[in-house]
Motif scaffolding. Structure first.
Motif, short mmCIF file in Angstrom:
data_model
loop_
_atom_site.label_atom_id
_atom_site.label_comp_id
_atom_site.label_asym_id
_atom_site.label_seq_id
_atom_site.Cartn_x
_atom_site.Cartn_y
_atom_site.Cartn_z
N ARG A 28 0.92 -1.34 0.06
CA ARG A 28 0.06 0.04 0.19
C ARG A 28 1.01 1.36 -0.16
N LEU A 29 1.73 1.23 1.13
CA LEU A 29 2.71 2.52 0.95
C LEU A 29 3.49 2.61 -0.42
N PHE A 30 3.87 1.50 -1.05
CA PHE A 30 4.79 1.71 -2.13
C PHE A 30 3.84 2.13 -3.25
N GLU A 31 2.54 1.92 -3.02
CA GLU A 31 1.54 2.37 -4.48
C GLU A 31 1.40 3.76 -4.08
N GLU A 32 1.25 4.18 -2.63
CA GLU A 32 0.76 5.63 -2.29
C GLU A 32 1.81 6.56 -2.58
N GLU A 41 10.92 1.63 8.31
CA GLU A 41 10.37 2.38 9.56
C GLU A 41 8.78 2.75 9.50
N GLN A 42 8.50 3.23 8.32
CA GLN A 42 7.28 3.54 7.80
C GLN A 42 6.31 2.23 7.70
N ILE A 43 6.80 1.28 7.21
CA ILE A 43 6.22 0.10 6.86
C ILE A 43 5.85 -0.72 8.37
N ALA A 44 6.83 -0.55 8.98
CA ALA A 44 6.86 -1.35 10.55
C ALA A 44 5.87 -0.52 11.21
N GLU A 45 5.73 0.72 11.11
CA GLU A 45 4.66 1.49 11.80
C GLU A 45 3.22 1.31 11.43
N ALA A 46 3.11 1.29 10.22
CA ALA A 46 1.74 1.16 9.62
C ALA A 46 1.19 -0.24 10.11
N ALA A 47 2.11 -1.32 10.08
CA ALA A 47 1.83 -2.81 10.33
C ALA A 47 1.58 -2.91 12.05
N GLU A 48 1.98 -1.78 12.64
CA GLU A 48 2.10 -1.84 14.20
C GLU A 48 3.04 -2.91 14.51
N VAL A 49 4.01 -2.91 14.08
CA VAL A 49 5.18 -4.07 14.56
C VAL A 49 6.62 -3.18 14.64
N SER A 50 7.45 -3.67 15.34
CA SER A 50 8.64 -2.96 15.34
C SER A 50 9.73 -3.13 14.30
N VAL A 65 8.38 -7.27 -1.55
CA VAL A 65 7.49 -7.45 -2.80
C VAL A 65 7.69 -9.07 -3.41
N ALA A 66 9.14 -9.19 -3.15
CA ALA A 66 9.70 -10.54 -3.67
C ALA A 66 8.70 -11.74 -3.02
N HIS A 67 8.52 -11.57 -1.69
CA HIS A 67 7.86 -12.86 -1.22
C HIS A 67 6.66 -13.07 -1.86
N ASN A 68 6.65 -14.31 -2.17
CA ASN A 68 5.65 -14.72 -3.17
C ASN A 68 4.87 -16.04 -2.80
N THR A 69 3.67 -15.94 -2.25
CA THR A 69 2.86 -17.04 -1.63
C THR A 69 2.35 -17.89 -2.70
N PHE A 70 2.15 -17.23 -3.87
CA PHE A 70 1.52 -18.45 -4.75
C PHE A 70 2.49 -19.44 -5.24
N THR A 71 4.02 -18.86 -5.54
CA THR A 71 4.99 -20.01 -5.69
C THR A 71 5.00 -21.20 -4.92
N LEU A 72 5.14 -20.89 -3.45
CA LEU A 72 5.01 -21.63 -2.68
C LEU A 72 4.00 -22.75 -2.77
N ALA A 73 2.70 -22.05 -2.78
CA ALA A 73 1.43 -23.00 -3.09
C ALA A 73 1.72 -23.72 -4.31
N PHE A 74 2.14 -23.37 -5.20
CA PHE A 74 2.21 -24.33 -6.74
C PHE A 74 3.06 -25.44 -6.47
N LEU A 75 4.52 -24.99 -5.78
CA LEU A 75 5.49 -26.14 -5.37
C LEU A 75 4.78 -27.12 -4.66
N ASN A 76 4.21 -26.73 -3.80
CA ASN A 76 3.57 -27.70 -2.78
C ASN A 76 2.54 -28.43 -3.17
N ALA A 77 1.85 -27.92 -4.18
CA ALA A 77 0.54 -28.74 -4.71
C ALA A 77 1.57 -29.74 -5.90
N LEU A 78 2.62 -29.05 -6.57
CA LEU A 78 2.96 -29.83 -7.48
C LEU A 78 3.88 -31.38 -6.79
#
Length: 198
Positions: A28-32, A41-50, A65-78
């Motif tokens: 969201r912040l990258f897009e805005e 620090e801005q991302i952490a503050e927005a997510a309410e984590v340190s 952005v590189a973190h890709n949940t679909f790739t992991l799901a695909f490999l597990n399914a494969l």
């Protein structure tokens, strides 16, 4: 015994939720305000984590952005597909099985992530690393199922061609749902299998 086995599952689910929350705010912040102008620090503050919690989940800002949940799901399914089946059909089924695990919100976030990779040159390095990891894992699976060595040149070319189908769908169809992403991959794999005539 059931309680003990449920504990790690709950912890993993909590970690997955935190990771997804951090990624959501990062996107969201990258897009805005732009990727370059957004800080950890801005991302952490927005997510309410340190910031230290941020770095436990993502080693760098790029990794959000590189973190890709679909790739992991695909490999597990494969890996869960039955052995001995046709390779194209095995990959097709794995893509559909992975897509079925994504609701509309999760898929929208995945597409936002993909679009940022395509739009922001600074993000491509980390994403190329993820692509190479996918290529290596897919090559291992293809080689094992085909009864070939992973360094066999034809295993490399087959794997590269399949990855080319995935890339063509991501780049050429920016407004997909999880379901029609899988259908477009079907179309691409069918075209590939036929020799890619034009």
């Amino acid at each position: 015994m059931d309680t003990a086995s449920a504990g790690p599952g709950l912890r993993e689910r909590k970690k997955a939720r935190t990771r997804a929350l951090i990624q959501e705010h990062a996107l969201r912040l990258f897009e805005e305000q732009g990727y370059a102008r957004t800080t950890v620090e801005q991302i952490a503050e927005a997510a309410e984590v340190s910031p230290s919690t941020f770095f436990r989940y993502f080693p760098t800002k790029e990794d959000t952005v590189a973190h890709n949940t679909f790739t992991l799901a695909f490999l597990n399914a494969l890996r869960a597909q039955s052995p001995g089946a046709d390779l194209f059909e095995t990959i097709r089924r794995a893509v559909h099985d992975a897509a079925e695990g994504f609701d509309e919100l999760s898929w929208t976030q995945e597409r936002r992530r993909q679009q940022l990779v395509l739009a922001v040159p600074d993000l491509r390095g980390a994403s190329v690393e993820q692509l190479m990891l996918l290529a290596s894992a897919l090559r291992d699976e293809v080689a094992m199922r085909a009864g070939r060595d992973r360094d066999d040149f034809e295993v490399h070319t087959f794997t590269g061609a399949v990855l080319g189908v995935f890339a063509a769908v991501v780049a050429g169809a920016p407004h997909t749902t999880a379901r029609n992403y899988a259908d477009l991959v079907d179309h691409g794999l069918t075209h590939l299998r036929s020799g890619v005539p034009l």
